[in-house]
Design a protein around this motif. Structure first.
Motif, short mmCIF file in Angstrom:
data_model
loop_
_atom_site.label_atom_id
_atom_site.label_comp_id
_atom_site.label_asym_id
_atom_site.label_seq_id
_atom_site.Cartn_x
_atom_site.Cartn_y
_atom_site.Cartn_z
N CYS A 16 4.45 10.60 0.75
CA CYS A 16 4.65 9.68 1.46
C CYS A 16 4.85 10.19 2.98
N GLN A 17 4.85 9.39 4.03
CA GLN A 17 4.39 9.75 5.48
C GLN A 17 5.69 9.57 6.09
N TYR A 18 6.00 10.74 6.84
CA TYR A 18 7.22 10.47 7.80
C TYR A 18 6.57 10.48 9.24
N THR A 19 7.29 9.49 10.01
CA THR A 19 7.16 9.37 11.56
C THR A 19 8.43 9.83 12.20
N ILE A 20 8.58 10.73 13.10
CA ILE A 20 9.83 11.29 13.32
C ILE A 20 9.74 11.30 14.81
N HIS B 31 0.88 -1.12 0.06
CA HIS B 31 -0.01 0.06 0.06
C HIS B 31 0.79 1.12 0.03
N VAL B 32 0.20 2.68 -0.17
CA VAL B 32 0.88 3.59 -0.20
C VAL B 32 0.76 4.65 0.93
N HIS B 33 0.00 3.97 1.97
CA HIS B 33 -0.43 4.86 3.28
C HIS B 33 0.91 5.15 4.24
N GLY B 34 2.01 4.45 4.17
CA GLY B 34 2.87 4.76 5.02
C GLY B 34 4.25 5.10 4.29
N SER B 35 5.38 4.64 4.45
CA SER B 35 6.66 5.21 3.88
C SER B 35 7.62 4.17 3.42
N SER B 36 7.06 2.96 2.97
CA SER B 36 7.82 1.91 2.48
C SER B 36 7.78 1.72 0.88
N HIS B 37 6.76 2.66 0.12
CA HIS B 37 6.39 2.34 -1.36
C HIS B 37 7.37 3.18 -2.00
N ASP B 38 6.92 3.04 -3.44
CA ASP B 38 7.57 3.73 -4.64
C ASP B 38 8.94 3.17 -4.81
#
Length: 393
Positions: free
Chosen positions: A324-328, A39-46
């Motif tokens: 994409c989504q960053y979680t810091i 899926h494209v909802h996190g930060s591991s796609h593309d």
């Protein structure tokens, strides 16, 4: 209840790695992903992520060295290439603040080969650059590219080949540890089937949480809260003009990072005749529920202006922008640690810069879950002191 040795929750790159390495140790493994796989909802796609040892913090350099060995073993197990080594540069503008300021000293201390170039030397070696005189360049030959989506799918395939059970479209609603050493109950809801959702409870000796922006939802009932900053970021793919297309091929153009007040990064052409670039941590804050998936015109203009100055190519076209989504985490440190009051729950957070470490990161999580220890130095990657831990009322 179904009983497993290890349960992994969240199947981005870190969770997929943890599931594979847990199954590789001949344990009974189950893994859950709330969305569809890939899926494209996190930060591991593309398509691509940078791999490098060029880091100003020694602990990350050492973990990166281990990760390169794990990448090689992963490629051997998969029978396919996941890394492309291109060499890479870090640009250090002298009059701007940079977290990479101590990079050369760290590389010296950790015996990582590199070259230090002034602006004239860098511009001469790579005529694609247009660096001003105040910029130093650190070149490391081991830098390269990991294929992002292929890596995640490969790890999931290998995990299943070793016996792991993977449930996609399955949301974990609660993680309830018993007394230490007595295991953890995992309550789930199968989604994506209209009103015919299915609730089940599983039991595991250890649980690995690689749930990124959704972490605190599962930690809240345990009285734990990690201060996390969540933001939507974006990258843009540019098509070079035809006369300069060959300039940006991987054998002529390195992976690059601009380490200034604003940090940018980018890639040579990779899998298509485009170059990819983006800004790191633009502070476009949100929650997963608030995420729009809509690109920011302001960020695109900022990036385009930077590219025009630094890699001039009049007529270059913007083809597409991907969010994409960053979680810091605090200080952007990794978290690789059991919870203090619930040691059967192991937390893995990569702070939006962990893809390059993914095989080692997942292996370490598996070692903590199964062996209770790891030979890697993870002393820097504990639960942050500012995290709260209170008794559940």
């Amino acid at each position: 209840m179904d009983q497993y040795d290890v349960a992994v929750i969240g199947l981005g790159v870190l969770g997929s790695a943890a599931a594979y390495y847990s199954a590789l140790k001949s344990k009974k493994v189950i893994a859950f992903e709330q969305f569809e796989l890939g899926h494209v909802h996190g930060s591991s796609h593309d398509t691509s992520r940078i791999v490098r040892t060029s880091n100003p913090i020694p602990e990350y350099v050492r973990l990166a060295k281990s990760a390169y060995k794990d990448w090689a073993e992963l490629e051997k197990a998969a029978g396919q290439k996941l890394l492309t080594i291109t060499g890479g540069v870090v640009f250090l503008p002298k009059d701007e603040n940079s977290q990479f300021r101590d990079l050369a000293q760290t590389l010296d201390a950790e015996n990582v080969p590199y070259e230090l170039l002034n602006a004239d030397e860098a511009n001469k070696r790579w005529p694609q650059f247009n660096l001003p005189n105040n910029v130093e360049t650190v070149y490391t030959p081991d830098t390269g590219i990991a294929h992002a989506s292929k890596t995640v799918a490969t790890m999931q395939f290998l995990a299943r080949s070793k016996g792991a059970v993977i449930h996609e479209n399955t949301r974990v609603d609660n993680v309830t540890p018993k007394s230490p050493g007595q295991g953890v109950a995992i309550e789930t809801t199968r989604t994506g089937f209209g009103s015919d959702s299915l609730k089940r409870t599983f039991q595991a000796s250890k649980v690995i949480l690689t749930t990124d922006a959704w972490t605190n939802k599962l930690l809240a009932p345990l009285g734990v809260h990690i201060p996390l900053s969540i933001m939507q970021e974006q990258v843009t793919y540019f098509k070079p003009t035809d006369k300069k297309q060959d300039w940006f091929n991987p054998d002529k153009f390195p992976v690059w990072i601009w380490a200034g007040d604003k940090s940018f990064y980018g890639f040579p052409t990779y899998g298509e005749p485009t170059i990819k670039a983006g800004r790191d941590t633009s502070n476009n804050f949100m929650t997963p529920e608030q995420r729009t998936y809509v690109q920011s015109p302001e960020l695109l203009e900022q990036l385009s202006s930077f590219m025009a100055r630094t890699f001039p190519d009049e007529g270059r076209q913007k083809l597409r922008t991907v969010t994409c989504q960053y979680t810091i985490t605090p200080d952007r440190q990794f978290i690789i640690s059991p919870l203090k009051d619930h040691p059967d729950v192991i937390l893995g957070l990569g702070a939006a810069h962990a893809f390059k470490f993914a095989p080692a990161f997942g292996r370490v999580l598996a070692e903590l879950a199964i062996d209770g220890e790891t030979a890697e130095d993870i002393s820097k990657f504990g639960i942050p002191k500012v995290a709260t831990s209170e008794s559940k009322l």
